[in-house]
Scaffold this motif. Structure first.
Motif, mmCIF file in Angstrom:
data_model
loop_
_atom_site.group_PDB
_atom_site.id
_atom_site.type_symbol
_atom_site.label_atom_id
_atom_site.label_comp_id
_atom_site.label_asym_id
_atom_site.label_seq_id
_atom_site.Cartn_x
_atom_site.Cartn_y
_atom_site.Cartn_z
ATOM 1 N N UNK A 3 -6.332 -10.153 -0.136
ATOM 2 C CA UNK A 3 -4.996 -10.702 0.095
ATOM 3 C C UNK A 3 -4.047 -9.566 0.481
ATOM 4 N N UNK A 4 -3.364 -9.674 1.626
ATOM 5 C CA UNK A 4 -2.423 -8.623 2.033
ATOM 6 C C UNK A 4 -1.315 -8.368 1.017
ATOM 7 N N UNK A 9 1.943 -4.812 -3.626
ATOM 8 C CA UNK A 9 2.165 -4.846 -5.072
ATOM 9 C C UNK A 9 1.275 -3.905 -5.874
ATOM 10 N N UNK A 10 0.292 -3.275 -5.246
ATOM 11 C CA UNK A 10 -0.625 -2.400 -5.976
ATOM 12 C C UNK A 10 0.170 -1.305 -6.678
ATOM 13 N N UNK A 11 -0.127 -1.003 -7.949
ATOM 14 C CA UNK A 11 0.695 -0.058 -8.714
ATOM 15 C C UNK A 11 0.772 1.364 -8.134
ATOM 16 N N UNK A 12 -0.332 1.893 -7.637
ATOM 17 C CA UNK A 12 -0.343 3.260 -7.108
ATOM 18 C C UNK A 12 0.116 3.226 -5.652
ATOM 19 N N UNK A 19 -4.399 0.848 1.467
ATOM 20 C CA UNK A 19 -4.794 -0.556 1.589
ATOM 21 C C UNK A 19 -4.098 -1.211 2.781
ATOM 22 N N UNK A 20 -2.829 -0.903 2.977
ATOM 23 C CA UNK A 20 -2.098 -1.453 4.129
ATOM 24 C C UNK A 20 -2.728 -0.987 5.436
ATOM 25 N N UNK A 55 9.507 -0.241 -2.872
ATOM 26 C CA UNK A 55 9.605 1.210 -3.028
ATOM 27 C C UNK A 55 9.914 1.951 -1.726
ATOM 28 N N UNK A 56 10.136 1.238 -0.618
ATOM 29 C CA UNK A 56 10.440 1.903 0.657
ATOM 30 C C UNK A 56 11.300 0.992 1.529
#
Length: 104
Positions: A3-4, A9-12, A19-20, A55-56
């Motif tokens: 799932x994109x 949302x991945x913590x790291x 992943x993106x 975060x960006x």
């Protein structure tokens, strides 16, 4: 099958960026609203837009069509103001030097 939304949302944050890139920014960004900054008449030059990533905020991307007719979305620096500037930057050039004549 990934799932994109995981890339958002991945913590790291470094794993999130990887992943993106694996999934493709196009799939990830399709889930988010965006603001078009500039669109060049040539789709191979592309469309420059901002997206607020977790975060960006105001991350800048260039959507381009390649010679194979596939669409790509590339992250570019936030100081890019036109699609032509951003496209030239992807080749390490400035807009005055970047003068494509033939695309293959």
């Amino acid at each position: 099958t990934i799932d994109p939304a995981l890339a958002l949302t991945w913590p790291n944050i470094e794993q999130r960026r990887c992943l993106a890139e694996i999934l493709g920014w196009q799939r990830v960004l399709a889930r988010l609203p965006h603001r078009v900054i500039d669109t060049d008449a040539d789709p191979m030059i592309g469309t420059l837009f901002d997206v607020d990533l977790p975060d960006a905020p105001q991350s800048r991307f260039l959507r381009v069509l390649c010679g194979t007719r596939r669409e790509f979305v590339l992250p570019v620096p936030p100081d890019m103001s036109t699609a032509l500037d951003a496209n030239a930057w992807t080749y390490g050039l400035d807009r005055e030097t970047y003068k494509p004549e033939v695309r293959t």
